[in-house]
Design an enzyme around this catalytic site. Structure first.
Site, PDB file in Angstrom:
ATOM      1  N   CYS A 104      35.073  56.650  62.319  1.00  0.00           N
ATOM      2  CA  CYS A 104      35.998  57.787  62.244  1.00  0.00           C
ATOM      3  C   CYS A 104      36.356  58.288  63.643  1.00  0.00           C
ATOM      4  O   CYS A 104      35.634  58.059  64.615  1.00  0.00           O
ATOM      5  CB  CYS A 104      35.362  58.926  61.459  1.00  0.00           C
ATOM      6  SG  CYS A 104      34.936  58.510  59.767  1.00  0.00           S
ATOM      7  N   GLU A 152      36.263  61.303  64.810  1.00  0.00           N
ATOM      8  CA  GLU A 152      35.310  62.278  65.339  1.00  0.00           C
ATOM      9  C   GLU A 152      34.162  61.582  66.056  1.00  0.00           C
ATOM     10  O   GLU A 152      33.768  61.955  67.161  1.00  0.00           O
ATOM     11  CB  GLU A 152      34.745  63.150  64.211  1.00  0.00           C
ATOM     12  CG  GLU A 152      35.789  63.951  63.466  1.00  0.00           C
ATOM     13  CD  GLU A 152      36.358  63.220  62.247  1.00  0.00           C
ATOM     14  OE1 GLU A 152      36.688  62.011  62.345  1.00  0.00           O
ATOM     15  OE2 GLU A 152      36.493  63.864  61.187  1.00  0.00           O
TER      16      GLU A 152
END
Length: 131
Positions: free
Chosen positions: A56, A58
């Site tokens: 991801c 993040e």
């Protein structure tokens, strides 16, 4: 570049989303981590045909910051056109690396939600101190 507002941090996350490698989902996500020293580290999602190997935005941003020696994240912005909230794996990653981090969620319509990692992941695995 010094970021002074959540909107500026979100702009970095939005720009990072354009670099996403998302041939399967077509869901481009960008993130930007603000460190205590004022530095910004962008990240984007990188998919893989072996879906469990996908990373991801993040986590990409946080891992890149750690690689650069930045270990005091104070804020993280997440951008996706329709909007998105960090998955469970990202939330645990975020709470371990930046337990007091401010989190901003944004989308193409200009929505900007301000929250914190403790609001996103209450009662996390925080008792373990690896140091």
């Amino acid at each position: 570049m010094r970021v002074t507002t959540p909107e500026e941090l979100m702009a970095v996350a939005k720009a990072a989303a354009t670099n996403a490698y998302a041939p399967y989902s077509k869901f481009r996500v960008g993130a930007a981590v603000l460190d205590a020293d004022g530095s910004i580290t962008p990240g984007c999602n990188v998919e893989n045909a072996a879906y469990g190997s996908t990373i991801c935005a993040e986590r990409t941003a946080l891992v890149s910051a750690v690689v650069q020696g930045r270990r005091q994240p104070t804020a993280l912005a997440v951008y996706a056109e329709p909007g998105a909230s960090p998955c469970g794996s990202c939330r645990q990653f975020m709470v371990e690396l930046g337990p007091t981090m401010q989190v901003y969620l944004g989308n193409a319509e200009g929505r900007l939600i301000s929250t914190s990692i403790t609001e996103l992941l209450p009662n996390s695995f925080t008792e373990f101190d690896p140091e």
